[in-house]
Design an enzyme around this catalytic site. Structure first.
Site, PDB file in Angstrom:
ATOM      1  N   ASP A  68      -9.199  -2.223  -0.434  1.00 33.16           N
ATOM      2  CA  ASP A  68      -7.822  -2.343  -0.916  1.00 33.16           C
ATOM      3  C   ASP A  68      -7.809  -3.405  -2.014  1.00 33.16           C
ATOM      4  OD1 ASP A  68      -4.942  -1.342   0.476  1.00 33.16           O
ATOM      5  OD2 ASP A  68      -4.771  -3.048  -0.895  1.00 33.16           O
TER       6      ASP A  68
ATOM      7  N   ARG B 142      -3.226   8.855  11.799  1.00 28.76           N
ATOM      8  CA  ARG B 142      -4.207   7.874  12.272  1.00 28.76           C
ATOM      9  C   ARG B 142      -4.770   8.300  13.631  1.00 28.76           C
ATOM     10  NH1 ARG B 142      -0.936   3.878   9.162  1.00 28.76           N
ATOM     11  NH2 ARG B 142       0.681   3.965  10.744  1.00 28.76           N
TER      12      ARG B 142
ATOM     13  N   TYR C 234      -7.885   2.494   0.227  1.00 30.82           N
ATOM     14  CA  TYR C 234      -6.466   2.121   0.205  1.00 30.82           C
ATOM     15  C   TYR C 234      -6.052   1.807   1.650  1.00 30.82           C
ATOM     16  CZ  TYR C 234      -6.971   4.748  -4.178  1.00 30.82           C
ATOM     17  OH  TYR C 234      -7.398   5.239  -5.381  1.00 30.82           O
TER      18      TYR C 234
ATOM     19  N   CYS D  16       1.218  10.793  -1.570  1.00 25.01           N
ATOM     20  CA  CYS D  16       2.600  10.514  -1.155  1.00 25.01           C
ATOM     21  C   CYS D  16       3.535  10.625  -2.355  1.00 25.01           C
ATOM     22  CB  CYS D  16       2.704   9.144  -0.493  1.00 25.01           C
ATOM     23  SG  CYS D  16       2.231   7.787  -1.565  1.00 25.01           S
TER      24      CYS D  16
ATOM     25  N   TYR E 133       3.164   1.073   7.175  1.00 27.95           N
ATOM     26  CA  TYR E 133       3.320   2.483   6.827  1.00 27.95           C
ATOM     27  C   TYR E 133       3.361   3.330   8.100  1.00 27.95           C
ATOM     28  CZ  TYR E 133       2.365   1.063   2.052  1.00 27.95           C
ATOM     29  OH  TYR E 133       2.435   0.471   0.822  1.00 27.95           O
TER      30      TYR E 133
ATOM     31  N   ASP F  57      -5.974   7.324   0.901  1.00 23.77           N
ATOM     32  CA  ASP F  57      -4.507   7.268   1.070  1.00 23.77           C
ATOM     33  C   ASP F  57      -3.898   6.402  -0.033  1.00 23.77           C
ATOM     34  OD1 ASP F  57      -1.944   7.477   2.077  1.00 23.77           O
ATOM     35  OD2 ASP F  57      -2.241   5.960   3.636  1.00 23.77           O
TER      36      ASP F  57
HETATM   37  N1  SAH Z   1      -3.501   3.829   4.537  1.00 23.18           N
HETATM   38  C1  SAH Z   1      -2.585   2.722   4.675  1.00 23.18           C
HETATM   39  C2  SAH Z   1      -1.483   2.740   3.639  1.00 23.18           C
HETATM   40  C3  SAH Z   1      -1.955   2.734   2.207  1.00 23.18           C
HETATM   41  S1  SAH Z   1      -0.731   2.259   1.069  1.00 23.18           S
HETATM   42  C4  SAH Z   1      -2.055   2.689   6.095  1.00 23.18           C
HETATM   43  O1  SAH Z   1      -2.381   3.578   6.903  1.00 23.18           O
HETATM   44  O2  SAH Z   1      -1.307   1.772   6.429  1.00 23.18           O
HETATM   45  C5  SAH Z   1      -1.643   2.130  -0.409  1.00 23.18           C
HETATM   46  C6  SAH Z   1      -2.511   0.897  -0.537  1.00 23.18           C
HETATM   47  O3  SAH Z   1      -3.256   1.027  -1.739  1.00 23.18           O
HETATM   48  C7  SAH Z   1      -1.805  -0.437  -0.660  1.00 23.18           C
HETATM   49  O4  SAH Z   1      -2.246  -1.283   0.385  1.00 23.18           O
HETATM   50  C8  SAH Z   1      -2.224  -1.016  -2.020  1.00 23.18           C
HETATM   51  O5  SAH Z   1      -2.486  -2.409  -1.964  1.00 23.18           O
HETATM   52  C9  SAH Z   1      -3.501  -0.257  -2.283  1.00 23.18           C
HETATM   53  N2  SAH Z   1      -3.876  -0.050  -3.686  1.00 23.18           N
HETATM   54  C10 SAH Z   1      -3.095   0.328  -4.727  1.00 23.18           C
HETATM   55  N3  SAH Z   1      -3.831   0.552  -5.830  1.00 23.18           N
HETATM   56  C11 SAH Z   1      -5.129   0.332  -5.489  1.00 23.18           C
HETATM   57  C12 SAH Z   1      -6.374   0.426  -6.187  1.00 23.18           C
HETATM   58  N4  SAH Z   1      -6.423   0.809  -7.470  1.00 23.18           N
HETATM   59  N5  SAH Z   1      -7.503   0.138  -5.521  1.00 23.18           N
HETATM   60  C13 SAH Z   1      -7.450  -0.262  -4.221  1.00 23.18           C
HETATM   61  N6  SAH Z   1      -6.318  -0.332  -3.508  1.00 23.18           N
HETATM   62  C14 SAH Z   1      -5.163  -0.049  -4.128  1.00 23.18           C
END
Ligand code: SAH
Length: 393
Positions: A247, A206, A225, A337, A199, A297
């Site tokens: 996650d 970050r 997340y 997003c 991402y 996120d």
């Molecule tokens: N913050 C990250 C990007 C997050 S993308 C970065 O900086 O790279 C969103 C993430 O949420 C994904 O990795 C996905 O696996 C996770 N996800 C989706 N639904 C979820 C849930 N209910 N609980 C935990 N994680 C979840």
């Protein structure tokens, strides 16, 4: 050349250089998937050249508003060069860069990310699909790179009547790569990772998080997340004592663990929790835990405005829980997003969450996607990532 005639009055959005023609605006005409068509107003006057998509609600996506422009190999060469030249001028602090961001770069349905020596691309519209080989060749020629991995396995291709496809379009070899973002080493996998592998849109946020963790002296950090732990590495770089990454994807958490190790931080100070965030937040609250900084996120809860109401409740819920879990003076970085949730609505949702939690906060900063994910004046739909940096009172 086939022509698409619009219904009377439906020329307005193209005249304002908005690149989409919806199915209901078409009076007559048709073509094959991805074929270039001349889009005409009801009176037959030229509006744009576009790519026809017989199955999609977005029936035509405009390539060019210039009647003299031909949609050929040279057209794609020009557009790709312009997109890449913009990124060069932006002096991005990483060798992971989004080179092409779809409609914003005048290339609807095309996403291209560069990860050091490898390109990772998504062809998400019938038009992009039609020109896939030309685009792939031009990309390698312009960047001088030999490897291009295709990740056309996103669900949105189904809306265009296209099958998923993934694999090397140019070159071959390991799909596991490493990039350097703000001096941090981050591993990713273009074949197995989400989207194109990583991402990139959160890059600047970050770095901002690392700065704020340091300034505010945040010791205990919860990264919700987390995916491959970009914000977790940022927290550790900012001096956090402990970081929990949550996650629901086990491979993403494995990558997060490796990313922490890669940068020489102590994994013993980290937890990697394979669980649902909502449940984890509830459990933490019950157990009486608190954190000095929390990142939220989540994935796209609202794919379109039609899902906004239900998504609003989901956003409110996690924000309410996170605000309650913050220690006084603690920092919350919260994002959405979802294209269907605008920045103003998102602010309202977070305000509602604060009210329910009985927590007030200072908005330190409004956050958005990094500049290699630009929005254009004519295409506000392109704006999708919005966030707030909040300090609890
Ligand atoms: N913050 C990250 C990007 C997050 S993308 C970065 O900086 O790279 C969103 C993430 O949420 C994904 O990795 C996905 O696996 C996770 N996800 C989706 N639904 C979820 C849930 N209910 N609980 C935990 N994680 C979840």
């Amino acid at each position: 050349m086939k022509a698409i005639r619009l219904r009377a009055g439906k020329e307005r959005s193209l005249l304002r250089r908005h690149p989409w023609v919806f199915q209901g605006s078409v009076d007559k005409g048709g073509a094959d998937g991805g074929e270039t068509v001349r889009i005409e107003a009801h009176d037959g006057s030229f509006l744009a050249w576009g790519a026809f998509s017989p199955r999609s609600q977005i029936r035509v996506r405009a390539w060019s508003f210039d009647e003299t422009e031909r949609i050929d190999e040279h057209f794609f060469d020009r557009r790709l060069r312009a997109a890449i030249a913009l990124r060069e001028r932006l002096a991005i602090a990483s060798d992971g860069v989004r080179l092409v961001h779809g409609e914003a770069d005048g290339l609807p349905g095309l996403i291209v990310d560069r990860y050091r020596d490898t390109l990772s691309a998504q062809f998400l519209s019938a038009g992009a699909e039609r020109w896939r080989v030309v685009i792939g060749e031009r990309l390698c020629a312009i960047t001088g790179l030999a490897r291009l991995y295709e990740r056309s396995d996103s669900g949105v291709r189904g809306l265009e009547g296209l099958e998923p496809r993934a694999g090397w379009l140019h070159g071959e070899g390991a799909t596991e790569l490493e990039i350097t973002e703000h001096g941090w080493s981050l591993g990713l996998d273009v074949a197995k990772g989400h989207k194109t592998g990583y991402y990139l849109d959160q890059r600047d946020n970050r770095r901002r998080f690392a700065e704020l963790v340091r300034q505010l002296g945040c010791g205990r950090v919860l990264n919700c997340y987390s995916y491959s732990g970009g914000f977790s590495v940022a927290a550790l770089a900012g001096g956090a004592r402990s970081v929990a990454s949550v996650d629901s994807s086990a491979p993403a958490l494995e990558q997060a663990r490796r990313n922490v190790q890669r940068n020489g931080f102590d994994v013993a100070a980290c937890e990697f929790i394979d669980a649902d965030v909502n449940q984890t937040l509830r459990d933490a609250l019950k157990a009486g835990h608190s954190f000095d900084a929390i990142v939220l996120d989540p994935p796209k809860f609202a794919p379109s405005a039609a899902h906004a109401e239900r998504a609003s409740r989901a956003y409110k819920d996690i924000n309410r829980l996170a605000l309650k879990l913050l220690s006084p003076g603690g920092l919350l970085l919260t994002f959405s997003c979802s294209g269907g949730i605008g920045a103003e609505l998102f602010h309202k949702i977070v305000a509602g969450a604060g009210l329910d939690a009985g927590v007030d906060g200072f908005i330190l900063q409004r956050l958005e996607a990094s500049p290699d994910h630009p929005t254009t004046i004519c295409f506000p739909e392109g704006e999708y990532l919005k966030g707030l940096a909040i300090v609890r009172r």
